[in-house]
Scaffold this motif. Structure first.
Motif, short mmCIF file in Angstrom:
data_model
loop_
_atom_site.label_atom_id
_atom_site.label_comp_id
_atom_site.label_asym_id
_atom_site.label_seq_id
_atom_site.Cartn_x
_atom_site.Cartn_y
_atom_site.Cartn_z
N LYS A 103 50.46 0.71 46.45
CA LYS A 103 50.19 1.82 47.05
C LYS A 103 49.46 2.85 46.16
CE LYS A 103 50.40 5.09 49.97
NZ LYS A 103 49.65 5.04 51.31
N PHE A 104 49.99 2.82 44.83
CA PHE A 104 49.47 3.89 43.96
C PHE A 104 48.34 3.27 42.90
CE2 PHE A 104 53.54 5.52 45.70
CZ PHE A 104 53.29 6.54 46.35
N GLU A 113 51.49 11.11 39.89
CA GLU A 113 51.09 11.52 41.01
C GLU A 113 52.67 12.36 41.51
OE1 GLU A 113 49.77 10.46 45.58
OE2 GLU A 113 49.23 9.32 44.03
N LEU A 129 60.02 10.45 46.92
CA LEU A 129 59.19 9.23 47.20
C LEU A 129 59.92 8.64 48.44
CD1 LEU A 129 57.22 6.65 46.67
CD2 LEU A 129 59.21 5.44 45.59
N ARG A 131 59.46 6.48 52.53
CA ARG A 131 58.86 5.78 53.53
C ARG A 131 58.60 6.32 54.36
NH1 ARG A 131 62.18 2.00 54.09
NH2 ARG A 131 62.00 0.98 52.37
N ASP A 132 57.46 6.78 54.93
CA ASP A 132 57.11 7.59 56.14
C ASP A 132 57.28 6.86 57.46
OD1 ASP A 132 54.69 6.19 56.77
OD2 ASP A 132 53.33 7.63 55.40
N GLU A 136 54.78 3.62 55.34
CA GLU A 136 53.89 3.68 54.26
C GLU A 136 54.83 4.51 53.29
OE1 GLU A 136 50.59 2.66 53.45
OE2 GLU A 136 50.72 1.58 55.16
N LEU A 137 54.81 3.97 52.02
CA LEU A 137 55.11 4.70 50.71
C LEU A 137 54.26 5.79 50.76
CD1 LEU A 137 56.07 2.18 47.84
CD2 LEU A 137 57.61 3.24 49.61
N SER A 138 54.99 7.07 50.41
CA SER A 138 54.25 8.45 50.10
C SER A 138 55.17 9.22 49.32
CB SER A 138 54.21 8.97 51.52
OG SER A 138 53.70 10.25 51.77
N VAL A 140 56.08 13.16 48.80
CA VAL A 140 56.01 14.54 49.54
C VAL A 140 57.10 15.56 48.85
CG1 VAL A 140 55.69 13.52 51.63
CG2 VAL A 140 57.88 13.75 50.99
N ALA A 153 61.32 10.47 57.96
CA ALA A 153 61.04 9.50 56.64
C ALA A 153 62.30 8.79 56.25
CB ALA A 153 60.34 10.32 55.68
#
Ligand SMILES: [Fe+2]
Length: 194
Positions: A103-104, A113, A129, A131-132, A136-138, A140, A153
């Protein structure tokens, strides 16, 4: 007052996260701040059967701001203590590493990040961190005691960036706290959820 909600016990000693997080901070954070969220929540829902029958996740979604804030405070800190472990007792698992790289770009890029997001959260809040909703990993952030799970999420990891989490050791240096915090992440737990 009925103690419907109580903070979980720390899964380690108060001084177990030193030197990254000092013992006094852990004592105040768990015994005073976390406890206060639980006490306030218990007071707010006392005598209301419909509220008293709800769990923390539901209470975090109510329109009543004080209830939402305090339920979030109880819930987020219950998660937070479990998301950490004494330095050197866990290492990042293969699955976690692969997912983060995918992902990153790299684990280092993920950390950079995450730290940047935590630093840019104005005022009090959390960096997560997740999982939306699309799987997807994200990364926020949320204000105050909000939690992205109320938006659908799944929380994988989170750091408390309220000043009460770091001020005694790091004073105004939130960036230093965010960067040191990786040493006390419970990577075993991340591996189970990611
Ligand atoms: Fe906190």
């Amino acid at each position: 007052m009925i103690d419907l909600f109580t903070p979980i016990d720390l899964p380690y000693e108060y001084d177990a996260l030193e030197p990254v997080i000092d013992e006094t901070t852990m004592r105040i954070h768990h015994d005073k701040h976390h406890q206060a969220y639980a006490d306030n929540l218990n007071k707010l829902i006392e005598g209301d059967d419909s509220l008293a029958s709800m769990d923390l996740s539901d209470l975090m979604k109510t329109d009543n701001q004080p209830i939402k804030n305090n339920a979030g405070g109880v819930y987020n800190h219950n998660l937070f203590w479990q998301m950490m472990a004494p330095s050197g007792t866990t290492i990042m698992g293969e699955r976690t590493k692969e997912k983060l790289e995918e992902k990153f770009g790299s684990v280092e890029d993920f950390k950079t990040e995450f730290e940047k997001a935590g630093l840019s959260r104005f005022g009090s809040g959390w960096v997560w961190l997740v999982r939306d909703r699309n799987g997807e990993l994200s990364i926020v952030t949320s204000a105050n005691q909000d939690n992205p799970e109320t938006e659908g999420a799944v929380v994988i990891l989170g750091n408390d960036v309220w000043e009460h989490a770091y001020y005694l050791t790091y004073q105004n240096r939130r960036a230093e706290y965010l960067s040191a915090w990786w040493q006390v992440v419970n990577w075993d737990r991340v591996e189970e959820i990611i």
